[in-house]
Design a protein around this motif. Structure first.
Motif, PDB file in Angstrom:
ATOM      1  N   GLU A 190       0.805  -1.221   0.000  1.00  0.00           N
ATOM      2  CA  GLU A 190       0.000   0.000   0.000  1.00  0.00           C
ATOM      3  C   GLU A 190       0.841   1.275   0.000  1.00  0.00           C
ATOM      4  O   GLU A 190       0.282   2.376   0.043  1.00  0.00           O
ATOM      5  N   SER A 191       2.159   1.142  -0.056  1.00  0.00           N
ATOM      6  CA  SER A 191       2.994   2.311   0.257  1.00  0.00           C
ATOM      7  C   SER A 191       3.918   2.766  -0.867  1.00  0.00           C
ATOM      8  O   SER A 191       4.942   3.390  -0.597  1.00  0.00           O
ATOM      9  N   LEU A 192       3.574   2.475  -2.121  1.00  0.00           N
ATOM     10  CA  LEU A 192       4.350   3.073  -3.207  1.00  0.00           C
ATOM     11  C   LEU A 192       4.213   4.592  -3.119  1.00  0.00           C
ATOM     12  O   LEU A 192       3.107   5.132  -3.058  1.00  0.00           O
ATOM     13  N   GLY A 193       5.355   5.270  -3.068  1.00  0.00           N
ATOM     14  CA  GLY A 193       5.337   6.717  -2.937  1.00  0.00           C
ATOM     15  C   GLY A 193       5.410   7.211  -1.506  1.00  0.00           C
ATOM     16  O   GLY A 193       5.283   8.410  -1.253  1.00  0.00           O
ATOM     17  N   SER A 194       5.647   6.311  -0.545  1.00  0.00           N
ATOM     18  CA  SER A 194       5.792   6.687   0.865  1.00  0.00           C
ATOM     19  C   SER A 194       7.256   6.566   1.281  1.00  0.00           C
ATOM     20  O   SER A 194       7.966   5.667   0.824  1.00  0.00           O
TER      21      SER A 194
END
Length: 384
Positions: A190-194
């Motif tokens: 869920e954390s692409l770009g985090s």
């Protein structure tokens, strides 16, 4: 409750300019059409084609890792990540009880045993302090291996999940893994770009997994990816996700049991177009967060979950945390009846029938949060 929540739903529908607002929808423009059309016209729509290699290269560059291997979905990515990291049948794997069922399923596919640990109210992911307390309570050693003295099984890995895009406390978890000889495998679905302290999630673990399901921040329709900085692991992951076929011009030789987990070229074409817009999507999601922050100020007994300290979240799903004066399901009924699609957090894994008998730590925070968390519409919007 009714009047302030009516105002809230009215403002959400105004922000999206819709009478019914979905939880999270993909955002497509002509770029996706052009790339997919080019793929179709080329005839290379299946497991071979230029877009797969391009997508893998651009993913690795974006996340700051050496290699990315594109696969059919996030569960397949985590399954293979655990396998290539060294998780074996009979091993126990620490993971949060408050996560999507795929985290436990991926370990189970290997014959490994999910071992549920509690989460932190600050991150909604694994609580490092409670994890170490639990290790001290149930852990012992057999040679270099940490074992669960209650079951006699080796505890092989820790799988943190960055819930709704919010990074966990990775420094602390890395220190625990080093101290107790555990492998860190990130569920970064869920954390692409985090980012955690300026470094992209999924780049801390020995291996990590991403998801590009239709509701994720970018989508390939279905799809996922394995991330690693280890070239040998990357080569092995690529090999076994392409049916373990030994390269040859025409002979079909396979040197072990492999998996047909290859991402089709047509899906990768969609992913390339989506990845070009990642920064824009994140900017738009942060605008939504600002709007929700103001709206939630007018709701009694409700707070908007914000990115933890030292992190930059992609805010994949906006999250409300209710206080105990609310009945969660009554709030969900009201929001959905008003045309604002909302959902609860997942049923904790230790409460699911297939996993009800698995080893677990004290899960008091999980048990407290499960009835207080609601996700609300989070599709990127250009204005807000």
């Amino acid at each position: 409750m009714r009047n302030e929540w009516l105002t809230f739903t009215s403002e959400v529908k105004k922000m999206y300019e819709k009478d019914f607002v979905a939880l999270h929808e993909p955002t497509f423009t002509d770029v996706e059409v052009d790339y997919v059309t080019d793929c179709v016209k080329s005839g290379w729509v299946s497991s071979v084609g230029k877009y797969v290699e391009r997508f893998e290269k651009e993913l690795a560059e974006f996340t700051g890792v050496k290699r990315a291997i594109a696969v059919v979905n996030g569960t397949a990515a985590l399954h293979v990540s655990l396998k290539v990291a060294g998780v074996k049948a009979g091993d126990e794997v620490f993971m949060p009880a408050l996560t999507f069922v795929a985290t436990a399923n991926a370990a189970s596919y290997l014959g490994a045993v999910p071992h549920f640990v509690d989460v932190s109210e600050n991150t909604l992911g694994i609580d490092p302090g409670k994890l170490e307390d639990h290790i001290l309570q149930i852990g012992d050693y057999k040679g270099d291996h940490l074992i669960n003295k209650e079951t006699g099984r080796i505890i092989r890995a820790v799988v943190p999940m960055h819930t709704f895009g919010h990074p966990v406390e990775l420094d602390e978890l890395q220190a625990i893994c080093k101290k107790y000889n555990l492998i860190l495998v990130e569920d970064a679905a869920e954390s692409l770009g985090s980012y955690y302290k300026g470094k992209h999630t999924g780049s801390f673990g020995k291996v990590s997994a991403l998801s590009f399901n239709g509701n994720k921040i970018i989508t390939t329709g279905g799809g996922g990816a394995i991330l690693t900085n280890d070239e040998d692991i990357a080569d092995y992951a690529k090999h076994i996700t392409t049916t373990a076929k030994i390269p040859h011009r025409w002979v079909y030789n396979h040197d072990e049991v492999g998996y047909n987990y290859r991402l089709p070229n047509i899906n990768a074409a969609l992913g390339c177009a989506q990845l070009e817009k990642m920064q824009l999507f994140i900017e738009q999601k942060r605008k939504i967060t600002f709007v929700y922050e103001k709206l939630v100020d007018d709701l009694t007994g409700v707070r908007l979950f914000k990115e933890p300290e030292h992190t930059k979240s992609n805010y994949w799903l906006q999250t409300l945390i209710l206080d105990h004066t609310y009945n969660r399901d009554e709030v969900l009924d009201f929001l959905n009846d008003q045309g604002v699609m909302s959902r609860p957090i997942w049923t904790p894994l230790h409460e699911l029938k297939p996993y009800s008998y698995m080893p677990k730590a004290d899960l008091s925070t999980t048990d407290n949060l499960k009835n207080l968390i609601i996700n609300i519409p989070s599709t990127p919007v250009s204005e807000g």
